[in-house]
Design a protein around this motif. Structure first.
Motif, PDB file in Angstrom:
ATOM      1  N   PHE A 243      43.079  46.058  48.705  1.00  0.00           N
ATOM      2  CA  PHE A 243      43.961  45.314  49.606  1.00  0.00           C
ATOM      3  C   PHE A 243      43.566  43.855  49.655  1.00  0.00           C
ATOM      4  N   ILE A 244      44.555  43.002  49.771  1.00  0.00           N
ATOM      5  CA  ILE A 244      44.293  41.586  50.007  1.00  0.00           C
ATOM      6  C   ILE A 244      44.787  41.262  51.413  1.00  0.00           C
ATOM      7  N   VAL A 245      43.893  40.752  52.240  1.00  0.00           N
ATOM      8  CA  VAL A 245      44.204  40.422  53.622  1.00  0.00           C
ATOM      9  C   VAL A 245      44.250  38.904  53.773  1.00  0.00           C
ATOM     10  N   ASP A 246      45.346  38.409  54.301  1.00  0.00           N
ATOM     11  CA  ASP A 246      45.509  36.980  54.602  1.00  0.00           C
ATOM     12  C   ASP A 246      45.343  36.097  53.364  1.00  0.00           C
ATOM     13  N   HIS A 247      45.596  36.653  52.190  1.00  0.00           N
ATOM     14  CA  HIS A 247      45.512  35.922  50.917  1.00  0.00           C
ATOM     15  C   HIS A 247      44.096  35.409  50.626  1.00  0.00           C
ATOM     16  N   LYS A 248      43.102  35.897  51.361  1.00  0.00           N
ATOM     17  CA  LYS A 248      41.731  35.393  51.211  1.00  0.00           C
ATOM     18  C   LYS A 248      40.694  36.486  50.994  1.00  0.00           C
ATOM     19  N   TYR A 249      40.974  37.684  51.474  1.00  0.00           N
ATOM     20  CA  TYR A 249      39.949  38.718  51.510  1.00  0.00           C
ATOM     21  C   TYR A 249      40.384  39.930  50.699  1.00  0.00           C
ATOM     22  N   LEU A 250      39.547  40.326  49.759  1.00  0.00           N
ATOM     23  CA  LEU A 250      39.838  41.447  48.869  1.00  0.00           C
ATOM     24  C   LEU A 250      39.001  42.657  49.273  1.00  0.00           C
ATOM     25  N   LEU A 251      39.655  43.669  49.835  1.00  0.00           N
ATOM     26  CA  LEU A 251      38.980  44.905  50.182  1.00  0.00           C
ATOM     27  C   LEU A 251      38.983  45.799  48.953  1.00  0.00           C
ATOM     28  N   THR A 252      37.806  46.000  48.364  1.00  0.00           N
ATOM     29  CA  THR A 252      37.704  46.649  47.055  1.00  0.00           C
ATOM     30  C   THR A 252      37.393  48.138  47.122  1.00  0.00           C
ATOM     31  N   GLY A 253      37.224  48.697  48.322  1.00  0.00           N
ATOM     32  CA  GLY A 253      36.852  50.103  48.398  1.00  0.00           C
ATOM     33  C   GLY A 253      35.533  50.321  47.671  1.00  0.00           C
ATOM     34  N   ASP A 254      35.488  51.355  46.832  1.00  0.00           N
ATOM     35  CA  ASP A 254      34.265  51.647  46.068  1.00  0.00           C
ATOM     36  C   ASP A 254      34.404  51.287  44.594  1.00  0.00           C
ATOM     37  N   ILE A 255      35.319  50.387  44.282  1.00  0.00           N
ATOM     38  CA  ILE A 255      35.487  49.937  42.902  1.00  0.00           C
ATOM     39  C   ILE A 255      34.469  48.857  42.557  1.00  0.00           C
ATOM     40  N   LEU A 256      34.275  47.917  43.469  1.00  0.00           N
ATOM     41  CA  LEU A 256      33.392  46.783  43.202  1.00  0.00           C
ATOM     42  C   LEU A 256      32.519  46.506  44.415  1.00  0.00           C
ATOM     43  N   PHE A 257      31.208  46.409  44.171  1.00  0.00           N
ATOM     44  CA  PHE A 257      30.237  46.056  45.200  1.00  0.00           C
ATOM     45  C   PHE A 257      29.652  44.687  44.872  1.00  0.00           C
ATOM     46  N   LEU A 258      28.782  44.189  45.738  1.00  0.00           N
ATOM     47  CA  LEU A 258      28.222  42.865  45.480  1.00  0.00           C
ATOM     48  C   LEU A 258      27.310  42.858  44.268  1.00  0.00           C
ATOM     49  N   GLU A 259      26.519  43.897  44.084  1.00  0.00           N
ATOM     50  CA  GLU A 259      25.520  43.902  43.016  1.00  0.00           C
ATOM     51  C   GLU A 259      25.734  45.002  41.996  1.00  0.00           C
ATOM     52  N   SER A 260      26.809  45.764  42.126  1.00  0.00           N
ATOM     53  CA  SER A 260      27.067  46.838  41.176  1.00  0.00           C
ATOM     54  C   SER A 260      28.559  47.137  41.155  1.00  0.00           C
TER      55      SER A 260
END
Length: 381
Positions: A243-260
């Motif tokens: 999901f993209i919230v307010d055209h700024k924030y990407l909620l990636t679920g468990d597809i992409l994390f910060l380090e993995s």
């Protein structure tokens, strides 16, 4: 509140200590295998493990390693053993001794709300950090309404938060069918008369009614909306949704994390889903704005917590630094995400069945199913 000069420390208080990087010495009296699997961590936390049964004949082995003058927290699975050991330490003349109320079970279940940002439509975005489990959920507030994404099974913290902010729950959403924790999305929706959304490709076997997530059909929350794009971002599961919230924030679920990156094997279909995972990470996400702020559904290490406990990262920076986004050879990528993976989450098959509505474990059974780290990433070190 004291017991024989021993004080109680709550999971909330431990969380504040960790987030504020205050010094804390922890004596964990669980057995060695449980300790090695999962423990309280923090940048200024020192921790040792001496099993409870090794201290029954005397606490000298612990006293020899506990620094004088530091705040000491004794931890066990449920509370009883840590209280006993903490009392013995206090009786030996040590001060500033605490035990963890509710043990590691309470640590696993505590949620810390962290504000992400004010949104352009006048709303707010919050991240709920389940620090003892590494789970991250989100709440969008706007104009008296709320939506919750990837909620945990403990619904009381969300209810209290909504009551404090005077909002009504209108949507609950799961980015995918979770395998590491039991979702509270359906329970919240039922309690508050909200709509529960799931990606249909993950919901083939569910036993209840839900609203299908459809690309291009934005979900409105007051004056805000969750832009369902890209709706189809498979790889961790076949229906994984972003999901993209307010055209700024990407909620990636468990597809992409910060380090993995997300692992594709928790439904037993790793070989089938590798190509989907690569396509999502190396094509779909790559075509998004580098300035989007990634907000994942999990974190792996306490070092990923930023100011105030917020877990977030700029998408462009992740493409520079995240090892899972920098495997050019497709064969090497396939090998990375299908071989030498960390252990699978505790009771993940039963958790998936519970989230499908096929199992209805009681509260204590649910706690036991969720004990331990989340292990949704390809790399856990």
């Amino acid at each position: 509140m004291t017991t024989s000069a021993v004080q109680i420390m709550t999971a909330k208080e431990v969380t504040r200590i960790v987030l504020n990087q205050e010094e804390l010495f922890i004596l964990d009296v669980r057995n060695e295998s449980d300790y090695n699997d999962w423990k309280i961590e923090g940048k200024s936390v020192d921790i040792i493990n001496i099993p409870y049964f090794d201290l029954l004949d005397g606490i000298d082995p612990a006293l020899e390693q506990i620094p004088v003058g530091k705040k000491v927290l004794v931890v066990c699975a449920k509370e009883g053993s840590s209280k006993f050991v903490a009392e013995r330490i206090a009786e030996a003349g040590r001060s500033n001794v605490f035990y963890l109320e509710g043990g590691m079970k309470s640590w696993s279940e505590y949620l810390e709300p962290v504000k992400v940002a004010d949104l352009s439509g006048g709303g707010e975005l919050y991240q709920f950090v389940r620090i003892g489990k590494g789970c991250l959920s989100y709440m969008v507030l706007s104009d008296g309404e709320a939506a919750i994404v990837d909620s945990n099974r403990m619904i009381d913290p969300y209810e209290h938060f909504m009551k404090e902010h005077g909002v009504k729950l209108v949507h609950t959403i799961d980015t995918h069918l979770h395998a590491d924790h039991i979702s509270g999305g359906r329970a919240l929706a039922q309690k508050f008369g909200a709509t529960y959304h799931l990606p249909p490709k993950d919901a083939v076997e569910v036993t209840f009614e839900y609203e299908k997530l459809v690309e291009g059909e934005d979900i409105h929350v007051g004056k805000e909306k969750l832009v369902v794009q890209p709706i189809y971002s498979p790889g961790h599961t076949i229906g994984s949704t972003s999901f993209i919230v307010d055209h700024k924030y990407l909620l990636t679920g468990d597809i992409l994390f910060l380090e993995s990156i997300g692992r594709p094997d928790l439904a037993g279909l790793a070989e089938d889903w590798v190509s989907d995972l690569r396509e999502t990470l190396y094509s779909r996400y790559k075509n998004l704005s580098e300035d989007l702020i990634v907000l994942p559904a999990h974190f792996g290490k306490v070092t990923e917590l930023g100011e105030g406990g917020l877990v977030s990262g700029r998408l462009g920076k992740l493409y520079q630094e995240n090892p899972g986004l920098n495997i050019r050879d497709e064969g090497e990528f396939r090998k990375t995400v299908t071989e030498n993976l960390p252990p699978q989450p505790n009771a993940y098959k039963e958790i998936r069945q519970t989230n499908m509505g096929k199992k209805t474990p009681n509260e204590e059974e649910q706690r036991e199913m969720e004990i331990g780290p989340n292990r949704c990433a390809v790399h856990d070190k």
